[in-house]
Design a protein around this motif. Sequence first.
Motif, PDB file in Angstrom:
ATOM      1  N   GLU A  33      26.290  32.687   1.472  1.00 56.82           N
ATOM      2  CA  GLU A  33      27.139  32.275   0.359  1.00 56.82           C
ATOM      3  C   GLU A  33      28.201  33.331   0.112  1.00 56.82           C
ATOM      4  N   TYR A  34      29.402  32.858  -0.219  1.00 60.09           N
ATOM      5  CA  TYR A  34      30.540  33.744  -0.438  1.00 60.09           C
ATOM      6  C   TYR A  34      31.272  33.317  -1.700  1.00 60.09           C
ATOM      7  N   GLU A  35      31.681  34.288  -2.486  1.00 56.24           N
ATOM      8  CA  GLU A  35      32.556  34.039  -3.629  1.00 56.24           C
ATOM      9  C   GLU A  35      33.971  33.921  -3.084  1.00 56.24           C
ATOM     10  N   VAL A  36      34.636  32.801  -3.399  1.00 61.67           N
ATOM     11  CA  VAL A  36      35.964  32.537  -2.860  1.00 61.67           C
ATOM     12  C   VAL A  36      36.890  32.012  -3.954  1.00 61.67           C
ATOM     13  N   THR A  37      38.149  31.930  -3.603  1.00 67.70           N
ATOM     14  CA  THR A  37      39.160  31.281  -4.423  1.00 67.70           C
ATOM     15  C   THR A  37      39.902  30.306  -3.524  1.00 67.70           C
ATOM     16  N   VAL A  38      40.217  29.128  -4.044  1.00 66.67           N
ATOM     17  CA  VAL A  38      41.014  28.156  -3.296  1.00 66.67           C
ATOM     18  C   VAL A  38      42.455  28.682  -3.286  1.00 66.67           C
ATOM     19  N   THR A  71      42.097  25.652   2.031  1.00 70.34           N
ATOM     20  CA  THR A  71      41.912  27.011   2.535  1.00 70.34           C
ATOM     21  C   THR A  71      41.366  27.851   1.393  1.00 70.34           C
ATOM     22  N   TYR A  72      40.357  28.677   1.701  1.00 68.44           N
ATOM     23  CA  TYR A  72      39.747  29.570   0.727  1.00 68.44           C
ATOM     24  C   TYR A  72      39.987  31.007   1.159  1.00 68.44           C
ATOM     25  N   GLU A  73      39.966  31.904   0.200  1.00 65.81           N
ATOM     26  CA  GLU A  73      39.995  33.335   0.509  1.00 65.81           C
ATOM     27  C   GLU A  73      38.757  33.970  -0.089  1.00 65.81           C
ATOM     28  N   VAL A  74      38.055  34.749   0.719  1.00 70.07           N
ATOM     29  CA  VAL A  74      36.878  35.472   0.239  1.00 70.07           C
ATOM     30  C   VAL A  74      37.380  36.544  -0.718  1.00 70.07           C
ATOM     31  N   ARG A  75      36.837  36.535  -1.913  1.00 75.93           N
ATOM     32  CA  ARG A  75      37.322  37.420  -2.975  1.00 75.93           C
ATOM     33  C   ARG A  75      37.103  38.888  -2.646  1.00 75.93           C
ATOM     34  N   SER A  76      38.158  39.666  -2.844  1.00 74.42           N
ATOM     35  CA  SER A  76      38.107  41.107  -2.613  1.00 74.42           C
ATOM     36  C   SER A  76      37.597  41.860  -3.831  1.00 74.42           C
ATOM     37  N   ASP A  77      37.569  41.200  -4.986  1.00 71.84           N
ATOM     38  CA  ASP A  77      37.124  41.864  -6.215  1.00 71.84           C
ATOM     39  C   ASP A  77      35.612  41.754  -6.399  1.00 71.84           C
ATOM     40  N   VAL A  78      34.918  41.202  -5.399  1.00 77.13           N
ATOM     41  CA  VAL A  78      33.465  41.040  -5.442  1.00 77.13           C
ATOM     42  C   VAL A  78      32.887  41.777  -4.240  1.00 77.13           C
ATOM     43  N   GLU A  79      31.820  42.540  -4.455  1.00 81.72           N
ATOM     44  CA  GLU A  79      31.184  43.264  -3.354  1.00 81.72           C
ATOM     45  C   GLU A  79      30.440  42.268  -2.469  1.00 81.72           C
ATOM     46  N   GLN A  80      31.010  42.005  -1.286  1.00 83.15           N
ATOM     47  CA  GLN A  80      30.463  41.033  -0.352  1.00 83.15           C
ATOM     48  C   GLN A  80      31.129  41.234   1.002  1.00 83.15           C
ATOM     49  N   LEU A 122      34.931  29.858  -6.939  1.00 83.36           N
ATOM     50  CA  LEU A 122      33.671  29.164  -6.716  1.00 83.36           C
ATOM     51  C   LEU A 122      32.879  29.916  -5.662  1.00 83.36           C
ATOM     52  N   ARG A 123      31.678  29.464  -5.448  1.00 84.25           N
ATOM     53  CA  ARG A 123      30.799  30.033  -4.428  1.00 84.25           C
ATOM     54  C   ARG A 123      30.603  28.953  -3.372  1.00 84.25           C
ATOM     55  N   VAL A 124      30.879  29.293  -2.105  1.00 84.81           N
ATOM     56  CA  VAL A 124      30.702  28.318  -1.038  1.00 84.81           C
ATOM     57  C   VAL A 124      29.512  28.700  -0.172  1.00 84.81           C
ATOM     58  N   VAL A 125      28.823  27.675   0.301  1.00 86.41           N
ATOM     59  CA  VAL A 125      27.715  27.864   1.239  1.00 86.41           C
ATOM     60  C   VAL A 125      28.316  27.680   2.631  1.00 86.41           C
ATOM     61  N   VAL A 126      28.243  28.738   3.424  1.00 89.90           N
ATOM     62  CA  VAL A 126      28.894  28.744   4.726  1.00 89.90           C
ATOM     63  C   VAL A 126      27.868  28.663   5.848  1.00 89.90           C
ATOM     64  N   GLY A 127      28.159  27.784   6.788  1.00 89.67           N
ATOM     65  CA  GLY A 127      27.432  27.725   8.049  1.00 89.67           C
ATOM     66  C   GLY A 127      28.409  28.114   9.139  1.00 89.67           C
ATOM     67  N   LEU A 128      27.982  28.061  10.368  1.00 91.91           N
ATOM     68  CA  LEU A 128      28.864  28.402  11.474  1.00 91.91           C
ATOM     69  C   LEU A 128      28.982  27.224  12.421  1.00 91.91           C
ATOM     70  N   GLY A 165      28.643  23.572   1.473  1.00 90.47           N
ATOM     71  CA  GLY A 165      28.277  23.249   0.101  1.00 90.47           C
ATOM     72  C   GLY A 165      29.070  24.074  -0.899  1.00 90.47           C
ATOM     73  N   PHE A 166      29.000  23.648  -2.161  1.00 86.03           N
ATOM     74  CA  PHE A 166      29.768  24.260  -3.239  1.00 86.03           C
ATOM     75  C   PHE A 166      28.854  24.579  -4.411  1.00 86.03           C
ATOM     76  N   LYS A 167      29.067  25.742  -5.027  1.00 83.96           N
ATOM     77  CA  LYS A 167      28.324  26.143  -6.208  1.00 83.96           C
ATOM     78  C   LYS A 167      29.294  26.802  -7.181  1.00 83.96           C
ATOM     79  N   PRO A 168      28.957  26.790  -8.470  1.00 89.45           N
ATOM     80  CA  PRO A 168      29.811  27.522  -9.409  1.00 89.45           C
ATOM     81  C   PRO A 168      29.798  29.012  -9.073  1.00 89.45           C
ATOM     82  N   SER A 169      30.891  29.671  -9.356  1.00 89.78           N
ATOM     83  CA  SER A 169      30.975  31.114  -9.142  1.00 89.78           C
ATOM     84  C   SER A 169      29.922  31.821  -9.977  1.00 89.78           C
ATOM     85  N   GLU A 170      29.312  32.829  -9.413  1.00 92.42           N
ATOM     86  CA  GLU A 170      28.335  33.628 -10.158  1.00 92.42           C
ATOM     87  C   GLU A 170      28.987  34.809 -10.859  1.00 92.42           C
ATOM     88  N   VAL A 171      30.281  35.027 -10.607  1.00 94.28           N
ATOM     89  CA  VAL A 171      30.973  36.162 -11.222  1.00 94.28           C
ATOM     90  C   VAL A 171      32.174  35.748 -12.058  1.00 94.28           C
TER      91      VAL A 171
END
Length: 145
Positions: free
Chosen positions: A19-24, A42-51, A103-109, A122-128
Amino acid sequence: MFKVDYNQVSEFEEFKKGEYEVTVVGYEMTQAKTGSNMVVLTYEVRSDVEQPCKGQKINYDNFVVSDKSMWRFHALSKAVGVPEGTPFESYAEWAKTMQNKPLRVVVGLREQNGRNYPQVNGFKPSEVGKPQDMDVNISSDDVPF
């Protein structure tokens, strides 16, 4: 002209399932191979979250307009907090509404040409919550007029 400088090359961390915290951060209106309308996000993995993978993009998340796949539109809308029953005049309006939403996305490969690429499963609400705003508070004492 420019001069090649290998010190300017940055290595990208490979995505792993999780799971990754992202922004659309972008969208495109297009058509699927079936001829159905499609929104590509297109999403960007958030840089303001430790991940892992901070600042990297997850491209080509396809939202095909069809009865079988409308659940994805609803799932993403719920994850970003669009109120139940909100009407949209078009899929482009929906896509614009998704912009800059956390939001938080569930990523597979998925494998393609021997390489693994992130795929949003999958999609989940942001935890941060929302990214920290860069608002600057200026009082009337700070301006010369």
